[in-house]
Design a protein around this motif. Structure first.
Motif, short mmCIF file in Angstrom:
data_model
loop_
_atom_site.label_atom_id
_atom_site.label_comp_id
_atom_site.label_asym_id
_atom_site.label_seq_id
_atom_site.Cartn_x
_atom_site.Cartn_y
_atom_site.Cartn_z
N UNK A 139 -88.92 -11.61 -93.32
CA UNK A 139 -87.68 -11.18 -93.97
C UNK A 139 -87.23 -12.14 -95.06
N UNK A 140 -87.85 -13.34 -95.11
CA UNK A 140 -87.49 -14.39 -96.06
C UNK A 140 -86.02 -14.81 -95.88
N UNK A 141 -85.62 -14.88 -94.63
CA UNK A 141 -84.28 -15.38 -94.30
C UNK A 141 -84.40 -16.78 -93.70
N UNK A 142 -83.36 -17.58 -93.88
CA UNK A 142 -83.40 -18.99 -93.50
C UNK A 142 -82.13 -19.34 -92.72
N UNK A 150 -78.20 -18.69 -97.44
CA UNK A 150 -78.54 -17.67 -98.43
C UNK A 150 -79.18 -18.35 -99.64
N UNK A 151 -80.42 -17.95 -99.94
CA UNK A 151 -81.17 -18.56 -101.03
C UNK A 151 -81.57 -17.52 -102.07
N UNK A 152 -81.74 -17.97 -103.31
CA UNK A 152 -82.33 -17.10 -104.32
C UNK A 152 -83.83 -17.00 -104.06
N UNK A 198 -81.31 -26.89 -103.16
CA UNK A 198 -81.76 -26.75 -101.78
C UNK A 198 -81.11 -27.77 -100.87
N UNK A 199 -81.00 -29.00 -101.34
CA UNK A 199 -80.34 -30.04 -100.53
C UNK A 199 -78.90 -29.63 -100.23
N UNK A 200 -78.21 -29.10 -101.25
CA UNK A 200 -76.82 -28.71 -101.05
C UNK A 200 -76.70 -27.58 -100.02
N UNK A 201 -77.70 -26.71 -99.98
CA UNK A 201 -77.62 -25.58 -99.06
C UNK A 201 -78.22 -25.89 -97.68
#
Length: 224
Positions: A139-142, A150-152, A198-201
């Motif tokens: 699903x490409x969910x994290x 939620x990522x681009x 990415x670090x921020x998220x």
């Protein structure tokens, strides 16, 4: 993951490439067999989507040329020829899979992912788990713990690549090679920008950081 799409129908190629990029793939394009051979000889692609009906040097010839040259890159044949005899010719030429046009885009993505899993010697993997970071590859969910992140598409691509290479130091060139296409500007700071995002998220507000930098060398994802 970086793909090479070989298709002489420009409109179809642009549509397919756009869809693949939305699924976190970096995509290069070739309109002829000769161009495909040149690009496959220069770049390390994770998979090649190859149309059979190409001018001058067709897809079967391209496939044989790459295999004779020792290239083991997975090849998915994409063509209007759907007869069993045509599929056999493609597979005998060295293709790993065969998808006839017209096709459902979801099936194309599923076949690409299946070939990539097979190449990595993974048996139907569904998730990567590192500490409390969970990446669902289907699903490409994290998630970080119970919090969904939620990522681009591009952020996900970079994160998945770092996670698949857990603990390994990855330089900018290697990250660019697998997550960007041939239009990537090596003098830009775009990779640094995506790592910062990415670090921020991923790491913000948690006790254990997972994304690390070795100054002047690159980045890695691991528990320290």
């Amino acid at each position: 993951m970086r793909l090479l799409l070989v298709e002489d129908n420009r409109r179809l190629a642009e549509t397919v490439a756009k869809g693949l990029r939305e699924h976190s793939f970096a995509v290069d394009f070739a309109a002829t067999g000769f161009e495909a051979v040149d690009k496959a000889g220069i770049n390390a692609y994770d998979l090649i989507v190859l149309d059979v009906m190409l001018p001058r040097m067709d897809g079967l010839q391209v496939c044989r040329h790459l295999r004779d040259g020792g290239r083991s890159t997975p090849i998915l044949m994409l063509t209007a020829r759907g007869k069993t005899s045509d599929k056999v010719k493609g597979l005998e030429a060295g293709a790993d899979d065969y998808l006839a046009k017209p096709f459902e885009f979801a099936e194309l993505v599923a076949r690409i992912r299946a070939l990539l899993r097979r190449r990595a010697s993974e048996v139907a993997p569904s998730r990567l788990v590192i500490a409390d970071l969970t990446i669902d590859l289907t699903s490409q969910r994290v998630w970080r713990g119970v919090r969904e992140v939620v990522l681009t598409a591009k952020e996900y691509c970079v994160l998945e690549f770092l996670a698949r290479k857990k603990g390994r130091l990855l330089g900018r060139a290697e990250i660019a090679e697998h997550c960007w296409d041939e239009n990537f500007d090596p003098f830009s700071n775009v990779i640094e920008v995506f790592i910062k995002r990415l670090r921020a998220k991923i790491d913000q507000g948690v006790a254990i950081s997972l994304i690390h930098t070795k100054r002047g060398a690159g980045y890695f994802l691991d528990v320290l």
